[in-house]
Enzyme design. Structure first.
Site, PDB file in Angstrom:
ATOM      1  N   SER A 236      24.176 -40.792  12.907  1.00  0.00           N
ATOM      2  CA  SER A 236      22.767 -41.014  13.514  1.00  0.00           C
ATOM      3  C   SER A 236      22.057 -42.040  12.867  1.00  0.00           C
ATOM      4  O   SER A 236      22.380 -42.369  11.722  1.00  0.00           O
ATOM      5  CB  SER A 236      22.222 -39.492  13.856  1.00  0.00           C
ATOM      6  OG  SER A 236      21.810 -39.356  12.259  1.00  0.00           O
ATOM      7  N   LYS A 237      20.749 -42.056  13.501  1.00  0.00           N
ATOM      8  CA  LYS A 237      19.948 -43.258  12.975  1.00  0.00           C
ATOM      9  C   LYS A 237      19.626 -42.914  11.536  1.00  0.00           C
ATOM     10  O   LYS A 237      19.256 -44.071  10.748  1.00  0.00           O
ATOM     11  CB  LYS A 237      18.530 -43.276  13.803  1.00  0.00           C
ATOM     12  CG  LYS A 237      18.968 -43.679  14.986  1.00  0.00           C
ATOM     13  CD  LYS A 237      18.432 -42.743  16.317  1.00  0.00           C
ATOM     14  CE  LYS A 237      19.760 -41.572  16.350  1.00  0.00           C
ATOM     15  NZ  LYS A 237      19.722 -40.312  17.225  1.00  0.00           N
ATOM     16  N   ARG A 238      19.408 -41.675  11.159  1.00  0.00           N
ATOM     17  CA  ARG A 238      18.898 -41.520   9.776  1.00  0.00           C
ATOM     18  C   ARG A 238      20.201 -42.193   8.693  1.00  0.00           C
ATOM     19  O   ARG A 238      19.756 -42.084   7.605  1.00  0.00           O
ATOM     20  CB  ARG A 238      18.493 -40.047   9.497  1.00  0.00           C
ATOM     21  CG  ARG A 238      19.997 -39.171   9.182  1.00  0.00           C
ATOM     22  CD  ARG A 238      19.714 -37.750   9.241  1.00  0.00           C
ATOM     23  NE  ARG A 238      20.781 -36.984   9.430  1.00  0.00           N
ATOM     24  CZ  ARG A 238      21.666 -36.659   8.808  1.00  0.00           C
ATOM     25  NH1 ARG A 238      21.299 -37.365   7.302  1.00  0.00           N
ATOM     26  NH2 ARG A 238      22.693 -35.951   8.909  1.00  0.00           N
ATOM     27  N   GLY A 240      20.924 -44.969   8.935  1.00  0.00           N
ATOM     28  CA  GLY A 240      20.885 -46.420   8.780  1.00  0.00           C
ATOM     29  C   GLY A 240      21.658 -46.971   9.716  1.00  0.00           C
ATOM     30  O   GLY A 240      21.380 -47.297  10.861  1.00  0.00           O
TER      31      GLY A 240
END
Length: 462
Positions: A236-238, A240
């Site tokens: 996911s976005k977290r 990176g």
RNA sequence: GGCCCCAUCGUCUAGCGGUCUAGGACGUCGCCCUUUCACGGCGAAAACACGGGUUCGAUUCCCGUUGGGGUCACCA
């Protein structure tokens, strides 16, 4: 045979999607079939500006060329609705007037009783609802028995029909749902093999129910495990970098990303470095693993280094020039571009991505007196400056300004002084490059030329 | 929680009943090469989740446990 990649335009090409596209591409090429692209752009509200172009760009960057024009799902809404109405007429679907509130209440109650929610529409067996009141069209799915999909990756997977409910085909505003659109588009595009992330495995059973109701040919399914982050959780976005274009910005070569992605979840014996041609020859679904794989930046980096070293100098120079220009805040002139090209063999041997490559080439373009970093300054402190001066003499005395000749001259000096070559080479490196690390110092000397080299040394001798 | 899927070194994987004292790659740690940094070479540590079966024999087959993951919309 026909495969397809069907991303929804979210603003970037998800790295997992890139791998799915690659697998579809390779499978089609391997079997001499077609690889098609469909943009699932029906969720207009959640579609950022330029999202479709971003996907095209990333796919082109990776060299995953699709056959024919891309299909836009949104534009086919009429066709989707038409199929739903036909099915309704044939009795394979029904109108349902249940409201969102009713549905929500049902779910809430199911949750409260800690039992799974199973939709059971009272409208499944009656058709006397008010025609002028908004209603959806639902699939009249079988309730008995079970369906088994012979998935090419997951093997035989069986789900009880009782687990599946009557999914919405057409919303109350008349727009088609994803489930309907996918089935209709795959059929109309003559897709024979559906290769996608296994987050769609459950959907496959619903879609199959619709396909059977329609009496259409069933595609072969292959559900590939998702890519996870280094921590094992869904990417996911977290984490990176989830967009393929991010890797391009990180200075990763497309062939390196492709090779890395290919080996993530797929193997061919002990082979690690695999060319596109080889991949097309070797790729098949039976080599795809069934466990999710984690992204490993270090391995990607290593593979990228390999491809960087193997890459054509001219191409690398062209790729690097803009990065250098940005760092220098000015464009390179023709002579500098030539200098970059000539230096490339030495430069590319030590970089692991294009950004590093650009950074390591900067010393070539600095104007005198060049800036020194901390370690370079240290290398030039007193005892060294005398050596530097002697080295300058030896270099200046050389009639032949070539790497081997200069090396001979400096080695002779080192020997005469009873010193290791490093004692002289390091101060020289500091003076010439402003850094403690660089390509071989005699290569640097040769590439920089006599005047510039001697000039840079003199700058440090003052 | 229901349903579905998965399980070999830290990571990606090879293995498709005996060839496994489990192979390769990345990473890690030594050593070598060496003018720095890389590259390269050599070597080391490092795994079959657990418990039952089946079998003459299980990493390989079956079941369970545990642990991961996915999915449960008038999103896609």
């Amino acid at each position: 045979m026909v495969t397809r990649f069907a991303p929804s335009p979210t603003g970037y090409l998800h790295i997992g999607g890139a791998r799915t596209a690659l697998f579809n591409f390779l499978y089609a090429r391997h079997h001499g079939g077609a690889f098609k692209l469909r943009i699932e752009d029906t969720d207009r509200a959640r579609m950022p500006e330029g999202a479709t172009e971003a996907i095209f760009d990333a796919l082109r960057w990776l060299g995953l060329d699709w056959d024919g024009d891309a299909i836009f799902q949104f534009a086919r809404a009429k066709r989707h609705a038409e199929v739903a109405r036909e099915l309704l007429a044939k009795g394979g679907a029904y109108r349902c007037w249940m409201t969102a509130e009713q549905l929500a209440a049902g779910r809430a109650q199911a949750e409260a009783e800690r039992r799974p929610f199973r939709l059971s529409s009272p409208w499944r067996d009656r058709d006397d609802g008010p025609a002028d009141v908004p209603h959806v069209i639902r699939l009249r799915a079988p309730r008995e028995g079970a369906v088994t999909i012979d998935d090419q990756v997951q093997g035989a997977v069986t789900v009880q029909n009782a687990e599946l409910d009557d999914m919405v085909l057409l919303r109350s505003d008349g727009t088609p749902t994803y489930m309907l659109a996918v089935v209709v588009d795959d059929h109309d595009m003559a897709v024979t093999h559906v290769i996608r992330g296994d987050d769609h495995l459950n959907n496959a059973f619903r879609q199959l129910a619709l396909i059977r109701a329609l009496g259409w040919d069933e595609p072969v399914y292959a559900h590939v495990p998702l890519i996870h982050g280094p921590d094992g959780a869904k990417l996911s976005k977290r984490h990176g970098a989830i967009g393929a274009e991010t890797y391009r910005d990180m200075g990763i070569l497309p062939e390196a990303l492709e090779n890395y992605l290919l080996r993530l979840g797929w193997g061919h014996g002990d082979d690690e470095i695999i060319s596109r041609a080889q991949a097309i020859e070797w790729f098949d679904l039976d080599g795809v693993g069934r466990a999710p794989a984690r992204l490993d930046a270090k391995k990607l980096e290593n593979i990228n280094g390999h491809y960087l070293r193997a890459a054509d100098d001219r191409r690398l120079a062209e790729l690097t020039a803009p990065l250098i220009a940005a760092a220098l805040a000015r464009d390179l002139d023709a002579a500098e571009r030539d200098l970059l090209l000539r230096s490339m063999p030495d430069l590319k041997a030590r970089a692991k991505d294009l950004n590093e490559l650009a950074a390591s080439s900067l010393f070539l373009f600095r104007t005198r007196p060049i800036p020194l970093d901390e370690r370079a300054q240290k290398l030039l402190e007193p005892p060294a400056s005398d050596l530097l001066s002697q080295a300058r003499g030896a270099l200046a005395a050389s009639t032949d300004w070539s790497g081997p000749a200069l090396e001979a001259a400096v080695r002779e000096l080192a020997e005469r002084l009873g010193l290791g070559l490093g004692k002289i080479a390091q101060p020289l490196r500091a003076a010439l490059t402003g850094s403690s690390t660089s390509p071989g110092i005699f290569d640097v000397l040769a590439v920089l030329g006599r005047d510039e080299s001697l000039g840079r040394i003199d700058d440090q001798l003052r």
